[in-house]
Design a protein around this motif. Sequence first.
Motif, PDB file in Angstrom:
ATOM      1  N   LEU A 105      -2.552 -35.710  54.692  1.00  0.00           N
ATOM      2  CA  LEU A 105      -1.344 -36.528  54.614  1.00  0.00           C
ATOM      3  C   LEU A 105      -1.315 -37.537  55.754  1.00  0.00           C
ATOM      4  O   LEU A 105      -0.958 -38.701  55.560  1.00  0.00           O
ATOM      5  N   ARG A 106      -1.694 -37.089  56.946  1.00  0.00           N
ATOM      6  CA  ARG A 106      -1.765 -37.998  58.085  1.00  0.00           C
ATOM      7  C   ARG A 106      -2.806 -39.087  57.852  1.00  0.00           C
ATOM      8  O   ARG A 106      -2.675 -40.210  58.341  1.00  0.00           O
ATOM      9  N   ALA A 107      -3.857 -38.751  57.121  1.00  0.00           N
ATOM     10  CA  ALA A 107      -4.942 -39.702  56.884  1.00  0.00           C
ATOM     11  C   ALA A 107      -4.577 -40.748  55.838  1.00  0.00           C
ATOM     12  O   ALA A 107      -5.297 -41.726  55.673  1.00  0.00           O
ATOM     13  N   GLY A 108      -3.461 -40.531  55.125  1.00  0.00           N
ATOM     14  CA  GLY A 108      -3.023 -41.540  54.175  1.00  0.00           C
ATOM     15  C   GLY A 108      -2.824 -41.068  52.756  1.00  0.00           C
ATOM     16  O   GLY A 108      -2.478 -41.869  51.881  1.00  0.00           O
ATOM     17  N   ALA A 109      -3.043 -39.775  52.488  1.00  0.00           N
ATOM     18  CA  ALA A 109      -2.833 -39.277  51.132  1.00  0.00           C
ATOM     19  C   ALA A 109      -1.365 -39.410  50.741  1.00  0.00           C
ATOM     20  O   ALA A 109      -0.477 -39.234  51.562  1.00  0.00           O
ATOM     21  N   GLY A 110      -1.122 -39.698  49.467  1.00  0.00           N
ATOM     22  CA  GLY A 110       0.240 -39.855  48.990  1.00  0.00           C
ATOM     23  C   GLY A 110       0.910 -38.546  48.638  1.00  0.00           C
ATOM     24  O   GLY A 110       2.082 -38.522  48.283  1.00  0.00           O
ATOM     25  N   GLY A 111       0.184 -37.449  48.726  1.00  0.00           N
ATOM     26  CA  GLY A 111       0.728 -36.139  48.409  1.00  0.00           C
ATOM     27  C   GLY A 111      -0.399 -35.163  48.147  1.00  0.00           C
ATOM     28  O   GLY A 111      -1.573 -35.500  48.334  1.00  0.00           O
ATOM     29  N   PHE A 112      -0.047 -33.953  47.735  1.00  0.00           N
ATOM     30  CA  PHE A 112      -1.109 -32.990  47.443  1.00  0.00           C
ATOM     31  C   PHE A 112      -0.668 -32.027  46.360  1.00  0.00           C
ATOM     32  O   PHE A 112       0.510 -31.827  46.091  1.00  0.00           O
ATOM     33  N   LEU A 113      -1.671 -31.450  45.727  1.00  0.00           N
ATOM     34  CA  LEU A 113      -1.483 -30.410  44.731  1.00  0.00           C
ATOM     35  C   LEU A 113      -2.413 -29.252  45.049  1.00  0.00           C
ATOM     36  O   LEU A 113      -3.461 -29.435  45.665  1.00  0.00           O
ATOM     37  N   LEU A 114      -2.024 -28.071  44.602  1.00  0.00           N
ATOM     38  CA  LEU A 114      -2.928 -26.933  44.682  1.00  0.00           C
ATOM     39  C   LEU A 114      -3.870 -26.965  43.491  1.00  0.00           C
ATOM     40  O   LEU A 114      -3.526 -27.458  42.415  1.00  0.00           O
ATOM     41  N   LYS A 115      -5.063 -26.405  43.669  1.00  0.00           N
ATOM     42  CA  LYS A 115      -6.039 -26.406  42.585  1.00  0.00           C
ATOM     43  C   LYS A 115      -5.616 -25.516  41.424  1.00  0.00           C
ATOM     44  O   LYS A 115      -6.160 -25.646  40.330  1.00  0.00           O
ATOM     45  N   ASP A 116      -4.671 -24.622  41.666  1.00  0.00           N
ATOM     46  CA  ASP A 116      -4.211 -23.783  40.553  1.00  0.00           C
ATOM     47  C   ASP A 116      -3.000 -24.403  39.844  1.00  0.00           C
ATOM     48  O   ASP A 116      -2.325 -23.752  39.056  1.00  0.00           O
ATOM     49  N   ALA A 117      -2.736 -25.682  40.119  1.00  0.00           N
ATOM     50  CA  ALA A 117      -1.665 -26.374  39.413  1.00  0.00           C
ATOM     51  C   ALA A 117      -1.981 -26.435  37.920  1.00  0.00           C
ATOM     52  O   ALA A 117      -3.140 -26.410  37.510  1.00  0.00           O
ATOM     53  N   THR A 118      -0.961 -26.496  37.115  1.00  0.00           N
ATOM     54  CA  THR A 118      -1.153 -26.593  35.669  1.00  0.00           C
ATOM     55  C   THR A 118      -1.661 -27.990  35.307  1.00  0.00           C
ATOM     56  O   THR A 118      -1.490 -28.943  36.084  1.00  0.00           O
ATOM     57  N   PRO A 119      -2.277 -28.144  34.138  1.00  0.00           N
ATOM     58  CA  PRO A 119      -2.687 -29.481  33.703  1.00  0.00           C
ATOM     59  C   PRO A 119      -1.536 -30.473  33.711  1.00  0.00           C
ATOM     60  O   PRO A 119      -1.711 -31.635  34.113  1.00  0.00           O
ATOM     61  N   ALA A 120      -0.360 -30.024  33.294  1.00  0.00           N
ATOM     62  CA  ALA A 120       0.800 -30.915  33.279  1.00  0.00           C
ATOM     63  C   ALA A 120       1.158 -31.369  34.693  1.00  0.00           C
ATOM     64  O   ALA A 120       1.539 -32.531  34.912  1.00  0.00           O
ATOM     65  N   GLU A 121       1.046 -30.480  35.666  1.00  0.00           N
ATOM     66  CA  GLU A 121       1.353 -30.831  37.048  1.00  0.00           C
ATOM     67  C   GLU A 121       0.326 -31.813  37.598  1.00  0.00           C
ATOM     68  O   GLU A 121       0.670 -32.723  38.357  1.00  0.00           O
ATOM     69  N   LEU A 122      -0.940 -31.622  37.231  1.00  0.00           N
ATOM     70  CA  LEU A 122      -1.980 -32.549  37.661  1.00  0.00           C
ATOM     71  C   LEU A 122      -1.710 -33.948  37.115  1.00  0.00           C
ATOM     72  O   LEU A 122      -1.747 -34.935  37.854  1.00  0.00           O
TER      73      LEU A 122
END
Length: 233
Positions: A105-122
């Motif tokens: 996030l400090r490097a400039g990412a706009g957010g994050f998701l966990l790899k176990d997120a659902t397809p809809a969340e991705l």
Amino acid sequence: MNGEEPRDDPIRVVVCDDQALVRAGFVTILSLQPGMEVVGEAGDGRTGVAVARRVRPDVVVMDVRMPVLDGIEATRLLAGPGVADPVKVLAVTTFNLDEHVYDALRAGAGGFLLKDATPAELVAGVRTVAAGESLLSPAVTRRLIGRFGSRIRAADPAAPGEGNPLAVLSEREREVLTLIADGLSNGEIAAALVISHETVKTYVSRILTKLDLRDRVQAVIFAFRTGLVTVHD
């Protein structure tokens, strides 16, 4: 920045992950979405940076931990401070609130998701970041700041001799920024201040513009860096 107009052209995505099965899964999910196109993929950060610079996607889905060049440094090269034409990055990680996520996030990412997120969340995450909004839920913001808030202050002290960087904000804008840093969503801010959701969006947009910030993630870090709020608030 927040509040971009809806788009008619497809969202162009690059997927960067060193796990072939995960990468293939992300590519398949995103390729099947209407209004979305995967235009490149990579198995390490260095290749990911090269691909992104070549094809100029709307969003890079970036694994945090990768060989050759990790996702944090790759994100910094694509979206970090000083990048003239930054690419939007959605960081993904196996570990919730892993320290590397904070660094991403400090490097400039706009957010994050966990790899176990659902397809809809991705899919929703890619659309959110492509629209110029931050993918960082209020609950995650509170936990992230609770864990790393003191480090934010230590890492980014307000530069001496520059005066008060908050002086450009009105009293109401400072109030809204404080609530953003506390992890409140636009709806929660509207309820707290008894104003409309659209008015909150206007305030958020003004704050980002006046402070030359890209998104809410940077706004949170700015609020702690300047001492507007502290870990113990």
